[in-house]
Scaffold this active site. Structure first.
Site, PDB file in Angstrom:
ATOM      1  N   ASP A  10       0.863  -1.191   0.000  1.00  0.00           N
ATOM      2  CA  ASP A  10       0.000   0.000   0.000  1.00  0.00           C
ATOM      3  C   ASP A  10       0.893   1.232   0.000  1.00  0.00           C
ATOM      4  O   ASP A  10       2.081   1.159   0.318  1.00  0.00           O
ATOM      5  CB  ASP A  10      -0.905   0.019   1.242  1.00  0.00           C
ATOM      6  CG  ASP A  10      -1.818   1.243   1.238  1.00  0.00           C
ATOM      7  OD1 ASP A  10      -2.417   1.545   0.198  1.00  0.00           O
ATOM      8  OD2 ASP A  10      -1.900   1.933   2.276  1.00  0.00           O
ATOM      9  N   SER A  11       0.299   2.369  -0.340  1.00  0.00           N
ATOM     10  CA  SER A  11       1.049   3.626  -0.288  1.00  0.00           C
ATOM     11  C   SER A  11       1.411   3.997   1.149  1.00  0.00           C
ATOM     12  O   SER A  11       2.275   4.831   1.361  1.00  0.00           O
ATOM     13  CB  SER A  11       0.221   4.736  -0.921  1.00  0.00           C
ATOM     14  OG  SER A  11      -1.013   4.851  -0.243  1.00  0.00           O
ATOM     15  N   CYS A  73      -3.664  -0.825  -2.226  1.00  0.00           N
ATOM     16  CA  CYS A  73      -3.895   0.592  -2.510  1.00  0.00           C
ATOM     17  C   CYS A  73      -4.794   0.734  -3.749  1.00  0.00           C
ATOM     18  O   CYS A  73      -4.475   0.211  -4.817  1.00  0.00           O
ATOM     19  CB  CYS A  73      -2.541   1.249  -2.773  1.00  0.00           C
ATOM     20  SG  CYS A  73      -2.637   2.983  -3.198  1.00  0.00           S
ATOM     21  N   ASN A  74      -5.892   1.447  -3.572  1.00  0.00           N
ATOM     22  CA  ASN A  74      -6.821   1.640  -4.703  1.00  0.00           C
ATOM     23  C   ASN A  74      -6.158   2.443  -5.814  1.00  0.00           C
ATOM     24  O   ASN A  74      -6.331   2.155  -7.000  1.00  0.00           O
ATOM     25  CB  ASN A  74      -8.084   2.375  -4.239  1.00  0.00           C
ATOM     26  CG  ASN A  74      -8.978   1.503  -3.390  1.00  0.00           C
ATOM     27  OD1 ASN A  74      -9.994   1.027  -3.842  1.00  0.00           O
ATOM     28  ND2 ASN A  74      -8.587   1.270  -2.143  1.00  0.00           N
ATOM     29  N   GLU A 152      -5.747   9.273   9.334  1.00  0.00           N
ATOM     30  CA  GLU A 152      -4.363   9.184   9.837  1.00  0.00           C
ATOM     31  C   GLU A 152      -4.222   9.941  11.160  1.00  0.00           C
ATOM     32  O   GLU A 152      -3.341   9.648  11.959  1.00  0.00           O
ATOM     33  CB  GLU A 152      -3.398   9.745   8.795  1.00  0.00           C
ATOM     34  CG  GLU A 152      -3.499   8.988   7.491  1.00  0.00           C
ATOM     35  CD  GLU A 152      -2.201   8.381   7.036  1.00  0.00           C
ATOM     36  OE1 GLU A 152      -1.150   8.822   7.486  1.00  0.00           O
ATOM     37  OE2 GLU A 152      -2.263   7.439   6.219  1.00  0.00           O
ATOM     38  N   CYS A 184     -11.112   3.538  -1.357  1.00  0.00           N
ATOM     39  CA  CYS A 184      -9.829   4.018  -0.822  1.00  0.00           C
ATOM     40  C   CYS A 184      -9.558   3.233   0.450  1.00  0.00           C
ATOM     41  O   CYS A 184     -10.487   2.964   1.224  1.00  0.00           O
ATOM     42  CB  CYS A 184      -9.935   5.519  -0.524  1.00  0.00           C
ATOM     43  SG  CYS A 184      -8.491   6.189   0.310  1.00  0.00           S
ATOM     44  N   HIS A 186      -8.425   3.986   3.216  1.00  0.00           N
ATOM     45  CA  HIS A 186      -8.702   4.615   4.504  1.00  0.00           C
ATOM     46  C   HIS A 186     -10.189   4.665   4.863  1.00  0.00           C
ATOM     47  O   HIS A 186     -10.530   4.866   6.017  1.00  0.00           O
ATOM     48  CB  HIS A 186      -8.167   6.051   4.514  1.00  0.00           C
ATOM     49  CG  HIS A 186      -6.681   6.146   4.552  1.00  0.00           C
ATOM     50  ND1 HIS A 186      -5.883   5.597   3.570  1.00  0.00           N
ATOM     51  CD2 HIS A 186      -5.837   6.726   5.447  1.00  0.00           C
ATOM     52  CE1 HIS A 186      -4.610   5.838   3.863  1.00  0.00           C
ATOM     53  NE2 HIS A 186      -4.555   6.522   4.994  1.00  0.00           N
TER      54      HIS A 186
HETATM   55  N1  DGL Z   1      -3.867   4.021  -0.336  1.00  0.00           N
HETATM   56  C1  DGL Z   1      -4.515   5.096  -1.088  1.00  0.00           C
HETATM   57  C2  DGL Z   1      -5.713   4.521  -1.838  1.00  0.00           C
HETATM   58  O1  DGL Z   1      -6.308   3.535  -1.462  1.00  0.00           O
HETATM   59  C3  DGL Z   1      -4.948   6.234  -0.180  1.00  0.00           C
HETATM   60  C4  DGL Z   1      -3.809   7.036   0.389  1.00  0.00           C
HETATM   61  C5  DGL Z   1      -2.963   7.731  -0.682  1.00  0.00           C
HETATM   62  O2  DGL Z   1      -3.442   8.718  -1.305  1.00  0.00           O
HETATM   63  O3  DGL Z   1      -1.854   7.294  -0.883  1.00  0.00           O
HETATM   64  O4  DGL Z   1      -6.077   5.063  -2.853  1.00  0.00           O
END
Ligand code: DGL
Length: 269
Positions: A10-11, A73-74, A152, A184, A186
């Site tokens: 994930d990011s 990560c989406n 976060e 997403c 989050h």
């Molecule tokens: N993990 C990212 C997503 O699911 C969200 C956080 C980011 O912008 O990196 O799109």
């Protein structure tokens, strides 16, 4: 090979919502999680940058003994799934396809809203994946950028978050959709608050909330069974890596994972 781990990328920290579901449903599997906290957020970056970052991160995961890669990560799934699939023989699963399938399973009216990062919405990936399954589906896709920093910050049930959700949900309720894809990493942590806002602010508006984690885990389970890669019965081990600020990852990660993620190891890409 069946003893190898599942690599999850994930990011940052949010993908732990996906890791939680995998751990809950497949407790015997070892998990290696990598959050690219040094480069977060991906959601505001251009497609080329997201692909480049995601490729570097997956390259690192591939140095470990893993049998499958999950792109939690989406944003990375939306932009980088195909290049990542081309970079390895291992199966690479993203969250967009499973999320689209779950949305189609949930909707009755085929009026579906998708919320995600700017980059995910801009990519049109959810829209294409849903239309591929139901060409007559009506889809509205909207970025909800404020939820990432709120999550976060740990403001999961906070008046500021409530007001933000009231604002984001208002056009969705007005448009009469029956399903909302939480596109997403989050957003799933806000499910209880979203349900509460729908009940109390929007007069119990009936909206199915879809997140990809469950659907993705079912696909992962099917794939491991099919390829005879399921881990033997044992307690799966979990390892957590991030590219910056491991202390913060440990602190905030607990909110997303629902359990301690310590120790967290810092790695450089
Ligand atoms: N993990 C990212 C997503 O699911 C969200 C956080 C980011 O912008 O990196 O799109």
């Amino acid at each position: 090979m069946h003893r190898a781990a599942i690599g999850i990328f994930d990011s940052g920290i949010g993908g732990l919502t996906v890791a939680t579901e995998i751990h809950r449903s497949l407790p015997h599997e070892d998990l290696i999680y990598l959050g690219d906290t040094a480069r977060l957020p991906y959601g505001t970056k251009s497609a080329g940058t997201v692909v480049r970052y995601a490729e570097r991160a997956v390259e690192l995961l591939l140095r470990y003994p893993i049998k499958a890669v999950v792109i939690a990560c989406n944003t990375a799934s939306a932009h980088a799934l195909e290049p990542l699939r081309a970079s390895t023989e291992l199966p690479v699963l993203g969250v967009i396809g499973p999320g689209a399938r779950a949305a189609i399973a949930a909707t009755r009216s085929k009026k579906i809203a998708v919320a995600g990062t700017e980059a995910t919405v801009r990519s049109g990936a959810y829209q294409s994946a849903i239309h591929a399954l139901a060409p007559d589906a009506e889809i509205t896709a909207t970025p909800w950028p404020l939820l990432v920093p709120l999550a976060e910050e740990g403001w999961i049930d906070h008046s500021v978050t409530r007001l933000t959700l009231e604002t984001y949900l208002s056009p969705i309720v007005d448009s009469g959709v029956d399903t909302l894809v939480l596109g997403c990493t989050h957003y799933p942590v806000f499910k209880p608050l979203i349900r509460d806002v729908l009940t109390h602010h929007f007069d119990s508006y009936p909206l199915a909330l879809v997140d990809s984690a469950e659907a993705l885990t079912t696909e992962l389970d099917g794939l491991l069974n099919e390829r005879e890669l399921k881990a033997p019965e044992r307690d799966g081990r979990r390892s957590f890596f991030c590219t910056d600020a491991p202390d913060r990852f440990g602190r905030v990660g607990e909110v997303f994972f629902g359990a301690s993620v310590e120790p967290v190891f810092a790695v450089d890409l």
